[in-house]
Design a protein around this motif. Structure first.
Motif, mmCIF file in Angstrom:
data_model
loop_
_atom_site.group_PDB
_atom_site.id
_atom_site.type_symbol
_atom_site.label_atom_id
_atom_site.label_comp_id
_atom_site.label_asym_id
_atom_site.label_seq_id
_atom_site.Cartn_x
_atom_site.Cartn_y
_atom_site.Cartn_z
ATOM 1 N N MET A 1 0.743 -1.251 0.012
ATOM 2 C CA MET A 1 0.058 0.131 0.058
ATOM 3 C C MET A 1 1.027 1.361 0.055
ATOM 4 N N VAL A 2 1.931 1.159 0.834
ATOM 5 C CA VAL A 2 2.862 2.434 0.742
ATOM 6 C C VAL A 2 3.372 2.625 -0.505
ATOM 7 N N GLU A 3 3.834 1.554 -1.168
ATOM 8 C CA GLU A 3 4.394 1.904 -2.609
ATOM 9 C C GLU A 3 3.328 2.041 -3.591
ATOM 10 N N LEU B 1 2.612 6.608 -0.329
ATOM 11 C CA LEU B 1 2.603 7.084 0.864
ATOM 12 C C LEU B 1 4.082 7.445 1.759
ATOM 13 N N ALA B 2 4.135 7.910 2.802
ATOM 14 C CA ALA B 2 5.263 8.461 3.174
ATOM 15 C C ALA B 2 6.034 7.023 3.711
ATOM 16 N N PRO B 3 7.212 6.933 3.449
ATOM 17 C CA PRO B 3 7.856 5.392 3.865
ATOM 18 C C PRO B 3 7.700 5.215 5.311
ATOM 19 N N THR B 4 6.620 4.546 5.752
ATOM 20 C CA THR B 4 6.485 4.225 7.202
ATOM 21 C C THR B 4 6.541 2.935 7.437
ATOM 22 N N SER B 5 7.242 2.338 8.463
ATOM 23 C CA SER B 5 7.124 0.811 8.740
ATOM 24 C C SER B 5 5.838 0.343 9.448
ATOM 25 N N LEU C 1 -4.158 12.588 8.612
ATOM 26 C CA LEU C 1 -3.198 11.455 8.332
ATOM 27 C C LEU C 1 -3.328 11.348 6.812
ATOM 28 N N ARG C 2 -4.160 11.533 6.104
ATOM 29 C CA ARG C 2 -4.327 11.657 4.779
ATOM 30 C C ARG C 2 -3.369 12.724 4.088
ATOM 31 N N GLU C 3 -3.516 13.775 4.489
ATOM 32 C CA GLU C 3 -2.665 14.861 3.857
ATOM 33 C C GLU C 3 -1.164 14.724 4.264
ATOM 34 N N GLN C 4 -0.807 14.224 5.345
ATOM 35 C CA GLN C 4 0.515 13.941 5.663
ATOM 36 C C GLN C 4 1.161 12.577 4.980
ATOM 37 N N ARG C 5 0.035 11.870 4.083
ATOM 38 C CA ARG C 5 0.592 10.851 3.344
ATOM 39 C C ARG C 5 0.776 9.560 4.224
ATOM 40 N N LEU C 6 -0.015 9.589 5.409
ATOM 41 C CA LEU C 6 0.377 8.202 6.415
ATOM 42 C C LEU C 6 -0.705 6.851 5.925
ATOM 43 N N ILE C 7 -1.816 7.503 5.423
ATOM 44 C CA ILE C 7 -2.739 6.649 4.972
ATOM 45 C C ILE C 7 -3.402 6.974 3.566
ATOM 46 N N PRO C 8 -3.810 6.023 2.650
ATOM 47 C CA PRO C 8 -4.263 6.276 1.405
ATOM 48 C C PRO C 8 -5.382 7.473 1.642
#
Length: 349
Positions: free
Chosen positions: A283-285, A289-293, A342-349
């Motif tokens: 999903m990150v790719e 999204l921001a590269p978050t583990s 969270l969306r605007e920070q690209r932490l979730i789609p």
């Protein structure tokens, strides 16, 4: 005006991080304390220290002579309620032992607590809980911490306060108690898999009354209690001010994520989400999204904990209002704002 300097212990958590932002906006000088440290900016600087290492804590904090307010929001998790007591009491003790002798202008120590004081984690408890309610059978580290401050404050020039929020909602990665992130990631994965959003908790939890505490609101209340004369040496319940049931909130959350709602299905998030790291990485790719583990966005055990409350979890906040704190937040709007952030920070789609 006298310049305030805050030491925020637990600076990387949802509570501590939002508190630092609020203090910064008020023009305070801030020192953030955490195990990992952080990036300095403007009037905010960070220190890294293991608070369980007493000698290291005293060495690291010996230069903080300018501290006027100590805000304690650190927490160490352990497998059992009894095991929580020693490390969490030790961390608070070590910080106070380090700061009090070197900071002659210390005015206040603020302690972050929660509804465990009332036994909310043990089962159905008297609601709405009041700050004056009698204690329950220990162990309970929040109680031990407050008793430590009460004893230590005798004869001291500083005062203390204890803030008791409900489940705190805000943005913060790598936090073991982040319900907003639990819901956001769970919903995002449901959408990715093409399945409806099901409430995963106990059937009774879906219809019981619950309340939340917005992290920004809590920050305002924390500073209010620390700087208001008639709030000295008191504990305060702090919540958004409204009550809800997941049965009514869940469809609104699903609508934000463009998901259908299906009937609740009790399941352990810790178990069913244990194999989802590959899905998260994809999903990150795929969504940029921001590269978050996966570990940073996973608080599944806490989700299981909250969604198992098949009884009302509410407190009386009239004491704080009688003392002069009148702020409130609409919980539905809070959830939607956090999800949008969270969306605007690209932490979730």
């Amino acid at each position: 005006m006298t310049q305030h300097t805050a030491l925020v212990v637990g600076a990387r958590g949802v509570i501590g991080g939002n508190l630092i932002t609020h203090l910064e906006g008020l023009g305070w000088d801030v020192v953030g304390l955490s195990r990992r440290g952080g990036t300095d900016r403007g009037s905010v600087r960070h220190l890294a220290v293991d608070l369980l290492d007493r000698d290291a804590t005293i060495r690291r904090l010996r230069g903080l002579s300018e501290v006027t307010h100590l805000f304690y929001a650190a927490y160490q998790d352990r497998p059992s309620w009894a095991e929580l007591v020693a490390p969490n009491l030790a961390m608070l003790t070590n910080v106070v032992d380090a700061v009090e002798p070197v900071a002659p202008g210390l005015e206040h120590i603020s302690l972050m607590q929660g509804y465990k004081v009332y036994g909310a984690h043990l089962g159905p408890f008297a609601t709405p809980a009041k700050e004056s309610d009698p204690p329950h059978m220990p162990p309970e580290f929040n109680v031990d911490q407050q008793q430590f401050l009460e004893r230590r404050q005798t004869g001291a020039s500083w005062s203390w306060s204890a803030l008791r929020p409900s489940v705190v909602a805000g943005i913060g990665l790598g936090n073991p108690m982040n319900l907003a992130m639990v819901i956001a990631v769970y919903a995002s994965m449901s959408k990715e898999l093409g399945i409806p959003l099901r409430f995963p908790g106990k059937p009774g939890a879906y219809t019981s009354l619950i309340e939340m505490t917005d992290a920004d609101l809590l920050a305002k209340a924390t500073v209010w209690a620390a700087t208001t004369e008639h709030a000295r040496n008191e504990a305060f319940n702090i919540t958004n001010g409204d009550l809800f049931r997941w049965s009514s909130m869940w469809p609104k959350i699903a609508a934000f994520f463009d998901l259908d709602v299906a009937p609740p299905l009790e399941m352990s998030l810790s178990e069913v989400m244990a194999d989802k790291e590959a899905l998260w990485n994809a999903m990150v790719e795929r969504h940029g999204l921001a590269p978050t583990s996966y570990a940073e966005v996973s608080s599944w055990a806490f989700g299981d904990f909250v969604f198992a409350w098949d009884y009302d979890v509410i407190a009386d906040t009239s004491k704080s209002r009688r003392a002069g704190f009148y702020e409130y937040v609409e919980t539905e709007a809070m959830f939607l704002r956090i999800f949008q952030d969270l969306r605007e920070q690209r932490l979730i789609p």
